[in-house]
Scaffold this active site. Structure first.
Site, PDB file in Angstrom:
ATOM      1  N   ASN A  12      -1.796  -3.051  -3.457  1.00 12.70           N
ATOM      2  CA  ASN A  12      -1.159  -2.631  -4.689  1.00 12.70           C
ATOM      3  C   ASN A  12       0.304  -3.072  -4.762  1.00 12.70           C
ATOM      4  O   ASN A  12       0.584  -3.548  -3.624  1.00 12.70           O
ATOM      5  CB  ASN A  12      -1.073  -1.196  -4.700  1.00 12.70           C
ATOM      6  CG  ASN A  12      -2.605  -0.654  -4.992  1.00 12.70           C
ATOM      7  OD1 ASN A  12      -3.372  -1.257  -5.341  1.00 12.70           O
ATOM      8  ND2 ASN A  12      -2.802   0.702  -4.224  1.00 12.70           N
ATOM      9  N   LYS A  41      -3.180   1.054   0.913  1.00 13.29           N
ATOM     10  CA  LYS A  41      -3.519   1.356   2.032  1.00 13.29           C
ATOM     11  C   LYS A  41      -3.942   0.246   2.848  1.00 13.29           C
ATOM     12  O   LYS A  41      -3.594   0.026   4.211  1.00 13.29           O
ATOM     13  CB  LYS A  41      -4.400   2.459   2.378  1.00 13.29           C
ATOM     14  CG  LYS A  41      -3.713   3.826   1.484  1.00 13.29           C
ATOM     15  CD  LYS A  41      -4.552   5.072   1.812  1.00 13.29           C
ATOM     16  CE  LYS A  41      -4.592   5.525   3.204  1.00 13.29           C
ATOM     17  NZ  LYS A  41      -3.138   6.041   3.755  1.00 13.29           N
ATOM     18  N   ASN A  44      -1.022  -2.091   3.537  1.00 13.56           N
ATOM     19  CA  ASN A  44       0.056  -1.312   4.516  1.00 13.56           C
ATOM     20  C   ASN A  44      -0.574  -1.245   6.117  1.00 13.56           C
ATOM     21  O   ASN A  44       0.180  -1.827   6.974  1.00 13.56           O
ATOM     22  CB  ASN A  44       0.174  -0.153   4.101  1.00 13.56           C
ATOM     23  CG  ASN A  44       0.927   0.248   2.728  1.00 13.56           C
ATOM     24  OD1 ASN A  44       1.746  -0.875   2.418  1.00 13.56           O
ATOM     25  ND2 ASN A  44       0.950   1.117   2.309  1.00 13.56           N
ATOM     26  N   GLY A 215       1.672  14.705  11.368  1.00 15.21           N
ATOM     27  CA  GLY A 215       3.282  14.446  11.003  1.00 15.21           C
ATOM     28  C   GLY A 215       4.155  14.706  12.246  1.00 15.21           C
ATOM     29  O   GLY A 215       4.039  14.015  13.179  1.00 15.21           O
ATOM     30  N   ASP A 246      -0.260   4.917   7.405  1.00 16.81           N
ATOM     31  CA  ASP A 246      -0.629   3.601   7.474  1.00 16.81           C
ATOM     32  C   ASP A 246      -0.149   2.639   8.608  1.00 16.81           C
ATOM     33  O   ASP A 246      -0.826   1.873   9.375  1.00 16.81           O
ATOM     34  CB  ASP A 246      -0.502   2.707   6.066  1.00 16.81           C
ATOM     35  CG  ASP A 246      -1.191   3.336   5.096  1.00 16.81           C
ATOM     36  OD1 ASP A 246      -2.365   4.014   5.268  1.00 16.81           O
ATOM     37  OD2 ASP A 246      -0.824   3.090   3.850  1.00 16.81           O
ATOM     38  N   ARG A 279      13.285   4.742   7.517  1.00 19.22           N
ATOM     39  CA  ARG A 279      13.485   3.659   6.668  1.00 19.22           C
ATOM     40  C   ARG A 279      12.839   3.976   5.119  1.00 19.22           C
ATOM     41  O   ARG A 279      11.584   4.605   5.166  1.00 19.22           O
ATOM     42  CB  ARG A 279      12.872   2.516   7.231  1.00 19.22           C
ATOM     43  CG  ARG A 279      13.247   2.068   8.546  1.00 19.22           C
ATOM     44  CD  ARG A 279      12.636   1.082   9.287  1.00 19.22           C
ATOM     45  NE  ARG A 279      13.116   0.868  10.564  1.00 19.22           N
ATOM     46  CZ  ARG A 279      12.553  -0.057  11.369  1.00 19.22           C
ATOM     47  NH1 ARG A 279      11.649  -0.642  10.955  1.00 19.22           N
ATOM     48  NH2 ARG A 279      12.855  -0.240  12.509  1.00 19.22           N
TER      49      ARG A 279
END
Length: 301
Positions: A12, A41, A44, A215, A246, A279
């Site tokens: 994408n 995805k 990435n 996470g 990803d 980032r």
């Protein structure tokens, strides 16, 4: 030369707007910045794996438009074999992304060319020559299953990131997964268990190795109905969480493809994802192998 990692997935153009806080229904707000960049995805994960040192072939489709040309050029510039990237009559897929100042994101994806629902002969040859096939669900479920079955038939390990979570053929997808990589929300949706450990146990009775990412809390591993390992995530100040999952996936598979153990591969993936969230951007934020090795050395010192 055969690719060690074949990524069969989406490409994408990301359209990214930064805002102070999440936008509520019916609300109009001012954004602080706008940028475009490569995403999807599949793309990435291919970039993350290539930057981590893997030999990567990307299998997808783009439109015959400006975005498609930019994505094709980007893949080649990253050293990824994009010779199997098909041209579609549909426009290149896009993702409209809002990123809040605290680093959280919301994403709307328009599939466009990613909706191609068949494998080409060149896709089949590339998959059969790989060590790992990595798939997601931003392409039609039927063609993802076709690719996974083809890989299984040729002794290629299959890696599934089931995002977005499907509403059909879930059991087929799980049973074809040698490695199932999910975040805690996907794990809950697939298993019906809100607790990540319980979800990992349940899913690993159907799929192969299950990795649930948590996470900032790291990740855990389910195998044969048990939680068999955990890995911590380095503590960082998040700027933008887009692409972190990803990055984790691509680096995990790159390390495994190079012969590393599952535990050391998980440590590398967690370190890389932590670097990514410091980032801005998705593919643009993904670290190089040298950066990951430096981060790992710092974690162990």
């Amino acid at each position: 030369m055969a690719s060690s990692v074949a990524v069969f997935g989406s490409a994408n153009m990301d359209l990214v707007v930064r805002v102070a806080s999440a936008v509520r229904p019916g609300e109009t707000v001012s954004g602080s910045s706008f940028a475009t960049g490569p995403g999807g995805k599949g793309l990435n994960q291919a970039v993350a794996a290539a930057r981590a040192g893997a030999n990567v072939c990307f299998l997808g489709a783009v439109g015959a438009d400006e975005f498609g040309g930019r994505l094709r050029d980007f893949l080649f510039a990253e050293g990824i074999d994009a010779s199997g990237l098909a041209s579609s009559a549909e426009p290149t897929g896009i993702a409209a992304i809002t990123v809040t100042d605290d680093g959280e994101n919301a994403i709307v994806v328009v599939a466009g060319a990613n909706a191609v629902d068949r494998m080409s002969d060149s896709d089949r040859a590339a998959v059969a020559g790989a060590g790992y096939l990595v798939v997601q669900l931003e392409r039609p479920v039927a063609v993802v299953i076709e690719a996974m079955r083809w890989a299984r038939g040729h002794g290629v390990a299959t890696v599934l990131t089931p995002a977005p979570v499907p509403d059909a053929r879930i059991d087929e997808l799980l049973s074809l997964s040698d490695i199932l990589l999910v975040n805690q929300h996907e794990a809950a949706a697939l298993s019906g268990d809100a607790d990540a450990a319980d979800a990992a146990r349940a899913l690993s009775r159907v799929a192969g190795t299950v990795v649930v990412t948590l996470g900032a809390a790291g990740a855990l591993v389910g195998q044969d109905g048990e939680v068999t390992a955990t890995v911590a995530a380095p503590a960082v100040a998040a700027v933008d969480t887009t692409g972190a999952g990803d990055t984790f996936a691509g680096v995990l598979i790159a390390w495994l493809a190079a012969g590393a153990t599952l535990h050391s591969s998980l440590e590398a993936a967690a370190a890389a994802a932590a670097l990514t969230v410091t980032r801005a951007g998705a593919a643009a934020s993904m670290p190089q192998r040298a950066d990951i090795l430096t981060a790992l050395q710092g974690d162990r010192s």
